[in-house]
Scaffold this motif. Structure first.
Motif, short mmCIF file in Angstrom:
data_model
loop_
_atom_site.label_atom_id
_atom_site.label_comp_id
_atom_site.label_asym_id
_atom_site.label_seq_id
_atom_site.Cartn_x
_atom_site.Cartn_y
_atom_site.Cartn_z
N THR A 79 -33.55 -48.94 -22.82
CA THR A 79 -32.58 -49.40 -23.82
C THR A 79 -33.27 -49.98 -25.05
N VAL A 80 -34.26 -50.84 -24.83
CA VAL A 80 -34.94 -51.50 -25.95
C VAL A 80 -35.69 -50.48 -26.79
N ILE A 81 -36.41 -49.55 -26.16
CA ILE A 81 -37.14 -48.53 -26.92
C ILE A 81 -36.17 -47.64 -27.70
N GLY A 82 -35.07 -47.26 -27.06
CA GLY A 82 -34.08 -46.44 -27.74
C GLY A 82 -33.46 -47.14 -28.94
N SER A 141 -28.32 -46.80 -20.00
CA SER A 141 -29.16 -47.10 -21.17
C SER A 141 -28.58 -46.47 -22.43
N LEU A 142 -28.10 -45.23 -22.33
CA LEU A 142 -27.48 -44.57 -23.49
C LEU A 142 -26.23 -45.31 -23.94
N ILE A 143 -25.43 -45.78 -22.97
CA ILE A 143 -24.24 -46.56 -23.31
C ILE A 143 -24.65 -47.85 -24.01
N ASN A 144 -25.69 -48.50 -23.51
CA ASN A 144 -26.16 -49.74 -24.13
C ASN A 144 -26.65 -49.51 -25.55
N ILE A 145 -27.38 -48.41 -25.74
CA ILE A 145 -27.90 -48.11 -27.08
C ILE A 145 -26.74 -47.91 -28.06
N GLY A 146 -25.71 -47.21 -27.60
CA GLY A 146 -24.57 -46.93 -28.47
C GLY A 146 -23.70 -48.14 -28.76
N THR A 147 -23.60 -49.05 -27.80
CA THR A 147 -22.69 -50.19 -27.97
C THR A 147 -23.38 -51.47 -28.42
N SER A 148 -24.71 -51.54 -28.28
CA SER A 148 -25.40 -52.81 -28.54
C SER A 148 -26.42 -52.75 -29.67
N GLY A 149 -26.54 -51.61 -30.34
CA GLY A 149 -27.58 -51.46 -31.36
C GLY A 149 -27.22 -51.99 -32.73
N SER A 150 -26.00 -52.49 -32.92
CA SER A 150 -25.55 -52.89 -34.25
C SER A 150 -26.36 -54.06 -34.82
N PHE A 151 -26.65 -55.05 -33.98
CA PHE A 151 -27.41 -56.21 -34.44
C PHE A 151 -28.81 -55.79 -34.90
N ALA A 152 -29.45 -54.89 -34.14
CA ALA A 152 -30.77 -54.41 -34.53
C ALA A 152 -30.71 -53.66 -35.85
#
Length: 275
Positions: A79-82, A141-152
């Protein structure tokens, strides 16, 4: 001068009290993890009569620690790398190319950060089931990348805006492509922000409960947090094992934080100055 010294002393005392208040729950947790179940409820704030390591051996067995630790590490790492790759690339492109379409896309990407996950939780779960992403570390992990990447994305976008465009132009003059400019010029400048985002998201994903709980129902794919949740029962909870589990689950991420605390502080400072 005397007034300044008194103010400094009171400030030190105040900060010391705050530190004690923050660390006391952690101390109580570790202390009680070495007690028997009966001793714990006789006096929750007293020191253990002797160090009881049985709780930790039971916790290691109950958590299926090796498998669950592997799943937690994989989920956090992927997730973090993605997020670092997608958010840094998107932040760079959306920041450098000024257009109505890019402004619209930036707003669209930031929306998950503004809207609570509960508001769109059911469609995400249905989509995950439809595409067979459930019971899969990569799928979650793909779900996390799509839903949690906004702050990054917000962090990277703000940082790139502060980087002079002349650096890009100098790279183009030297024959670099757009990707060469990004990886050879921009990414080295992003190191403080990359470190901060990586640590913040590692803490976040490591302790995440809801998405793995909704999508990981197979024992072989459960993370440490989900395995610990199983220790809580309707009519009773195994608090002696739960406290030992909390310590075991927290240790890897605490060690990670200690090792990279300088990068975190420098990244936050860079973000405060350049964001």
């Amino acid at each position: 001068m005397e007034i300044n010294r008194k103010s400094s002393s009171w400030l030190t005392v105040g900060l010391l009290i705050i530190v004690i208040l923050y660390l006391y729950p952690l101390f109580v947790t570790v202390m009680n993890s070495f007690k028997t179940y009966g001793e714990m409820f006789d006096s929750f704030i007293s020191l253990p009569s002797k160090l009881n390591f049985d709780n930790y051996s039971k916790a290691l067995e109950t958590l299926d620690y090796a498998t669950s630790l592997k799943n937690s590490v994989l989920l956090t790492g992927i997730t973090v790398i993605g997020i670092l790759i997608t958010a840094s690339l998107a932040g760079y492109k959306l920041s450098r190319v000024k257009s109505k379409f890019n402004r619209f896309m930036y707003t669209l990407f930031i929306l998950p950060y503004l809207i609570p996950f509960f508001a769109y939780m059911i469609p995400v779960v249905q989509m995950a089931n439809q595409f067979n992403l459930n019971n899969s570390i990569i799928g979650v992990s793909l779900i996390n990348i799509g839903t949690s990447g906004s702050f990054a994305l917000l962090m990277f976008h703000g940082f790139v805006k502060s980087v002079p465009r002349e650096l890009d132009e100098a790279g183009y003059i030297d024959g670099c492509s757009e990707m060469d400019v990004f990886f050879r010029i921009i990414v080295p400048l992003m190191k403080p922000i990359i470190s901060t985002v990586a640590i913040v998201y590692s803490l976040w994903i490591w302790n995440e409960f809801l998405i793995p709980f909704l999508l990981l129902s197979n024992d072989n794919s459960n993370t440490l947090i989900i395995k610990m949740y199983e220790l809580f029962g309707t009519y009773g909870s195994k608090w002696d094992i739960i406290l030992a589990s909390m310590v075991l689950i927290s240790m890897p991420i605490i060690v990670l934080y200690i090792l990279f605390q300088r990068q975190i502080i420098s990244g936050i400072s860079a973000g405060a100055v350049k964001g």
